[in-house]
Scaffold this motif. Structure first.
Motif, short mmCIF file in Angstrom:
data_model
loop_
_atom_site.label_atom_id
_atom_site.label_comp_id
_atom_site.label_asym_id
_atom_site.label_seq_id
_atom_site.Cartn_x
_atom_site.Cartn_y
_atom_site.Cartn_z
N ASP A 10 0.83 -1.21 0.00
CA ASP A 10 0.00 0.00 0.00
C ASP A 10 0.87 1.26 0.00
N TYR A 11 2.11 1.14 -0.46
CA TYR A 11 3.00 2.31 -0.51
C TYR A 11 2.53 3.27 -1.60
N HIS A 133 -4.07 -4.54 9.89
CA HIS A 133 -3.61 -4.01 8.59
C HIS A 133 -4.35 -2.73 8.23
N GLN A 134 -5.65 -2.71 8.51
CA GLN A 134 -6.43 -1.51 8.20
C GLN A 134 -5.92 -0.31 8.99
N ALA A 135 -5.54 -0.55 10.25
CA ALA A 135 -5.04 0.54 11.08
C ALA A 135 -3.69 1.04 10.57
N ALA A 165 -8.59 0.14 1.78
CA ALA A 165 -8.68 0.36 0.33
C ALA A 165 -7.69 -0.56 -0.38
N PRO A 166 -7.98 -0.96 -1.62
CA PRO A 166 -7.05 -1.81 -2.37
C PRO A 166 -5.67 -1.16 -2.46
N ASP A 167 -4.64 -2.00 -2.45
CA ASP A 167 -3.26 -1.48 -2.44
C ASP A 167 -2.97 -0.56 -3.61
N ILE A 277 -1.71 -7.07 -8.23
CA ILE A 277 -2.18 -6.34 -7.05
C ILE A 277 -1.91 -4.84 -7.16
N LYS A 278 -0.72 -4.47 -7.64
CA LYS A 278 -0.24 -3.09 -7.50
C LYS A 278 -0.44 -2.21 -8.72
#
Length: 300
Positions: A10-11, A133-135, A165-167, A277-278
């Motif tokens: 999620d960067y 993970h959400q936090a 949110a999606p990565d 994914i990214k």
């Protein structure tokens, strides 16, 4: 010595290269001292299902069930999944044994697998960390504070299920992240590889043992190449050439015409699924290759 690095996908930096960050980590004095005079034996890369409890899908179907990483059974807070993989395998074996005895592999019979798994301490531990993970998407300090609270409150953050949110949506354009479109190699974080402690992607791929039948249909599908040559080039400068740890994607420029061409080295693929994914446009789809091709991890 086994060494690895976990990079959250999620960067937001479009020039971040997880493979390069791993090489830079090895340059730290504490790490380099451990690896001094060593020889690389194997290299690999994979995506880890860190989203936790809320990303676990339905586990049983008529004639089938899902275990381990395939079921997103991974505790992101503990960075631990082998215990859940083993426990899910044990619960699955018990359920399948009952199915064999009764000659019944219906969803109702296999549902005992889900029931057995939900009662295990490993699954209860995953539930306790369901918002971790959400936090962490909100930043380090908020994430650590929330992680402490959820540990005390049994996973509940004042009764909330935190949103995520999606990565790929976290990735910013070059201009958004850097404030301009022209970025130097130093700002991007580029380094020189010495071939003894740090290695380029081509060298690492050799040590992954990745092989595919060269004449098989490509298992990586780009939906719209025009996006690669226009919007993605202009906005992100083609991040796929960086986030892929196996140099599957290469953007080549014809010197005569100046035309861009995306080259897919699909035989390099280690099946980490990072591209699926990214990619900021969800323009890349990974599908299972023919013949079981891929990396050969025999000591990892």
């Amino acid at each position: 010595v086994s060494i690895g690095q976990l990079v959250s996908l999620d960067y937001s930096d479009p020039f971040l290269d997880p493979h390069r960050e791993f090489q830079k980590m090895k340059m730290h004095p504490l790490i380099s001292a451990l690896l001094k005079d060593g020889k690389m034996l194997q290299y690999g890369a994979k995506s880890v299902p860190v989203s936790g409890y809320y990303s676990v899908p339905r586990l049983v179907f008529d004639g089938a069930l899902i275990i381990g990483d395939s079921a997103s059974l991974f505790n992101g807070m503990m960075i631990k999944g082998i215990n859940l993989a083993m426990r899910s395998g044990m619960a699955a074996a018990e359920a399948i044994f009952e199915c064999l005895i009764n000659d019944d592999f219906s969803i109702d019979r296999l549902e005992k697998y889900s029931q057995k798994l939900s009662k295990t301490k490993e699954m209860k531990g995953l539930y306790r960390t369901r918002n971790f993970h959400q936090a962490m998407e909100k930043g380090l300090y908020f994430g650590m504070m929330t992680a402490g609270l959820q540990h005390i409150l049994g996973g509940s953050i004042f009764g909330m299920r935190l949103k995520s949110a999606p990565d790929h949506t976290h990735l910013k354009t070059v201009k958004e992240f850097y404030g301009r479109e022209n970025v130097t190699d130093h700002e991007k974080g580029d380094i020189k590889y010495d071939g003894s402690l740090t290695f380029d992607k081509e060298t690492d791929i050799y040590y992954s043992g990745a092989t595919h039948e060269e004449d098989q249909p490509p298992h990586l599908h780009i939906r719209d190449y025009d996006i690669c040559y226009t919007r993605c080039t202009e906005e992100y400068q083609n991040p796929c050439v960086r986030f892929c740890p196996a140099q599957v994607y290469e953007m080549e420029i014809d010197e005569a015409t100046g035309k861009r061409e995306m080259r897919l080295n699909f035989s390099n693929c280690v099946h980490c699924k990072t591209c699926d994914i990214k990619d900021p446009y969800e323009n890349i789809t990974w599908v299972a290759p023919e013949g079981g091709g891929g990396p050969k991890y025999n000591i990892m």
